[in-house]
Design a protein around this motif. Structure first.
Motif, PDB file in Angstrom:
ATOM      1  N   ILE A  72       0.817  -1.214   0.000  1.00 58.66           N
ATOM      2  CA  ILE A  72       0.000   0.000   0.000  1.00 58.66           C
ATOM      3  C   ILE A  72       0.849   1.262   0.000  1.00 58.66           C
ATOM      4  O   ILE A  72       0.313   2.354  -0.173  1.00 58.66           O
ATOM      5  CB  ILE A  72      -1.017   0.024   1.171  1.00 58.66           C
ATOM      6  N   GLN A  73       2.158   1.126   0.163  1.00 59.01           N
ATOM      7  CA  GLN A  73       3.048   2.282   0.086  1.00 59.01           C
ATOM      8  C   GLN A  73       3.509   2.556  -1.338  1.00 59.01           C
ATOM      9  O   GLN A  73       4.056   3.614  -1.623  1.00 59.01           O
ATOM     10  CB  GLN A  73       4.265   2.070   0.985  1.00 59.01           C
TER      11      GLN A  73
ATOM     12  N   THR B 180      -6.805  -0.068 -13.508  1.00 58.69           N
ATOM     13  CA  THR B 180      -7.397  -0.196 -14.830  1.00 58.69           C
ATOM     14  C   THR B 180      -8.793  -0.772 -14.647  1.00 58.69           C
ATOM     15  O   THR B 180      -8.960  -1.837 -14.042  1.00 58.69           O
ATOM     16  CB  THR B 180      -6.558  -1.131 -15.734  1.00 58.69           C
ATOM     17  N   PHE B 181      -9.785  -0.053 -15.160  1.00 65.30           N
ATOM     18  CA  PHE B 181     -11.179  -0.465 -15.021  1.00 65.30           C
ATOM     19  C   PHE B 181     -11.685  -0.959 -16.375  1.00 65.30           C
ATOM     20  O   PHE B 181     -11.597  -0.242 -17.367  1.00 65.30           O
ATOM     21  CB  PHE B 181     -12.033   0.712 -14.553  1.00 65.30           C
ATOM     22  N   THR B 182     -12.191  -2.188 -16.387  1.00 59.86           N
ATOM     23  CA  THR B 182     -12.796  -2.738 -17.601  1.00 59.86           C
ATOM     24  C   THR B 182     -14.227  -3.157 -17.278  1.00 59.86           C
ATOM     25  O   THR B 182     -14.650  -3.101 -16.122  1.00 59.86           O
ATOM     26  CB  THR B 182     -12.014  -3.947 -18.142  1.00 59.86           C
ATOM     27  N   ASP B 183     -14.941  -3.628 -18.284  1.00 56.29           N
ATOM     28  CA  ASP B 183     -16.309  -4.099 -18.065  1.00 56.29           C
ATOM     29  C   ASP B 183     -16.365  -5.275 -17.090  1.00 56.29           C
ATOM     30  O   ASP B 183     -17.349  -5.441 -16.383  1.00 56.29           O
ATOM     31  CB  ASP B 183     -16.946  -4.533 -19.390  1.00 56.29           C
TER      32      ASP B 183
ATOM     33  N   GLU C 157      -2.211  -2.548 -10.053  1.00 58.59           N
ATOM     34  CA  GLU C 157      -0.831  -2.911 -10.372  1.00 58.59           C
ATOM     35  C   GLU C 157       0.119  -1.965  -9.636  1.00 58.59           C
ATOM     36  O   GLU C 157      -0.044  -0.755  -9.639  1.00 58.59           O
ATOM     37  CB  GLU C 157      -0.624  -2.786 -11.877  1.00 58.59           C
ATOM     38  N   GLY C 158       1.101  -2.577  -8.980  1.00 59.14           N
ATOM     39  CA  GLY C 158       2.148  -1.826  -8.308  1.00 59.14           C
ATOM     40  C   GLY C 158       3.496  -2.350  -8.732  1.00 59.14           C
ATOM     41  O   GLY C 158       3.597  -3.223  -9.600  1.00 59.14           O
TER      42      GLY C 158
ATOM     43  N   PHE D  76       3.421  -6.048  -7.344  1.00 58.00           N
ATOM     44  CA  PHE D  76       2.225  -6.883  -7.432  1.00 58.00           C
ATOM     45  C   PHE D  76       1.378  -6.494  -8.638  1.00 58.00           C
ATOM     46  O   PHE D  76       1.489  -5.398  -9.168  1.00 58.00           O
ATOM     47  CB  PHE D  76       1.384  -6.795  -6.149  1.00 58.00           C
ATOM     48  N   ASP D  77       0.551  -7.425  -9.045  1.00 59.04           N
ATOM     49  CA  ASP D  77      -0.402  -7.233 -10.133  1.00 59.04           C
ATOM     50  C   ASP D  77      -1.603  -8.103  -9.786  1.00 59.04           C
ATOM     51  O   ASP D  77      -1.477  -9.325  -9.700  1.00 59.04           O
ATOM     52  CB  ASP D  77       0.217  -7.657 -11.460  1.00 59.04           C
ATOM     53  N   ALA D  78      -2.747  -7.478  -9.527  1.00 54.31           N
ATOM     54  CA  ALA D  78      -3.910  -8.237  -9.083  1.00 54.31           C
ATOM     55  C   ALA D  78      -5.166  -7.681  -9.745  1.00 54.31           C
ATOM     56  O   ALA D  78      -5.148  -6.597 -10.326  1.00 54.31           O
ATOM     57  CB  ALA D  78      -4.041  -8.138  -7.567  1.00 54.31           C
ATOM     58  N   TYR D  79      -6.228  -8.447  -9.656  1.00 52.56           N
ATOM     59  CA  TYR D  79      -7.506  -7.960 -10.155  1.00 52.56           C
ATOM     60  C   TYR D  79      -8.634  -8.517  -9.307  1.00 52.56           C
ATOM     61  O   TYR D  79      -8.482  -9.554  -8.647  1.00 52.56           O
ATOM     62  CB  TYR D  79      -7.716  -8.297 -11.631  1.00 52.56           C
ATOM     63  N   VAL D  80      -9.751  -7.816  -9.333  1.00 51.85           N
ATOM     64  CA  VAL D  80     -10.991  -8.295  -8.729  1.00 51.85           C
ATOM     65  C   VAL D  80     -12.088  -8.074  -9.752  1.00 51.85           C
ATOM     66  O   VAL D  80     -12.066  -7.108 -10.509  1.00 51.85           O
ATOM     67  CB  VAL D  80     -11.342  -7.565  -7.410  1.00 51.85           C
ATOM     68  N   THR D  81     -13.032  -8.983  -9.777  1.00 54.13           N
ATOM     69  CA  THR D  81     -14.159  -8.839 -10.691  1.00 54.13           C
ATOM     70  C   THR D  81     -15.213  -7.944 -10.037  1.00 54.13           C
ATOM     71  O   THR D  81     -15.294  -7.847  -8.809  1.00 54.13           O
ATOM     72  CB  THR D  81     -14.760 -10.207 -11.041  1.00 54.13           C
ATOM     73  N   TRP D  82     -15.991  -7.293 -10.862  1.00 50.87           N
ATOM     74  CA  TRP D  82     -17.004  -6.384 -10.346  1.00 50.87           C
ATOM     75  C   TRP D  82     -17.992  -7.090  -9.432  1.00 50.87           C
ATOM     76  O   TRP D  82     -18.452  -6.509  -8.447  1.00 50.87           O
ATOM     77  CB  TRP D  82     -17.750  -5.718 -11.502  1.00 50.87           C
ATOM     78  N   ASP D  83     -18.326  -8.344  -9.744  1.00 52.16           N
ATOM     79  CA  ASP D  83     -19.314  -9.038  -8.905  1.00 52.16           C
ATOM     80  C   ASP D  83     -18.794  -9.378  -7.516  1.00 52.16           C
ATOM     81  O   ASP D  83     -19.567  -9.745  -6.636  1.00 52.16           O
ATOM     82  CB  ASP D  83     -19.869 -10.281  -9.610  1.00 52.16           C
ATOM     83  N   SER D  84     -17.485  -9.230  -7.290  1.00 49.83           N
ATOM     84  CA  SER D  84     -16.944  -9.475  -5.949  1.00 49.83           C
ATOM     85  C   SER D  84     -16.764  -8.188  -5.138  1.00 49.83           C
ATOM     86  O   SER D  84     -16.344  -8.230  -3.992  1.00 49.83           O
ATOM     87  CB  SER D  84     -15.608 -10.222  -6.047  1.00 49.83           C
TER      88      SER D  84
END
Length: 113
Positions: free
Chosen positions: A33-34, A40-43, A49-50, A53-61
């Motif tokens: 977090i530092q 990046t927001f997609t449908d 991305e830092g 790290f590189d992570a994603y979450v789906t909108w439904d979560s």
């Protein structure tokens, strides 16, 4: 009666100080977090991305989204959120993000400006 008021005041001051130092400790103990974080927001998802790290979450979560004057607060749980500063968005991008949130039926409190 006055002593109860004093103790109540001392208790609230203690809670505020304790919270401050807890948040400070969490911030300095979590290197992710530092880092400068790119969103990046997609449908389908939100990618974070830092440097390490590189992570994603789906909108439904996504638990919920709150839009403040200067921030989008994207809650992954009731206690965990990403704070996305609006100063890096154009007005059109803010509108597009609001549309994405609505389109994905995320519980949200969005501004109308």
């Amino acid at each position: 009666m006055e002593s109860a008021s004093v103790w109540l005041l001392v208790f609230f001051v203690f809670i505020i100080i304790r919270t401050y130092f807890s948040v400070k400790n969490i911030f300095y103990s979590n290197k992710n977090i530092q880092e400068m974080i790119s969103y990046t927001f997609t449908d389908e998802k939100i990618r974070t991305e830092g440097k390490t790290f590189d992570a994603y979450v789906t909108w439904d979560s996504i638990y919920k989204v709150k839009e403040k004057k200067e921030w989008f607060l994207i809650y992954q749980t009731a206690q965990t959120m990403n704070m996305v500063p609006k100063k890096f968005f154009t007005k059109d991008q803010i509108s597009e993000l609001r549309d994405l949130i609505r389109k994905n039926n995320v519980k949200a409190k969005l501004r109308n400006d």
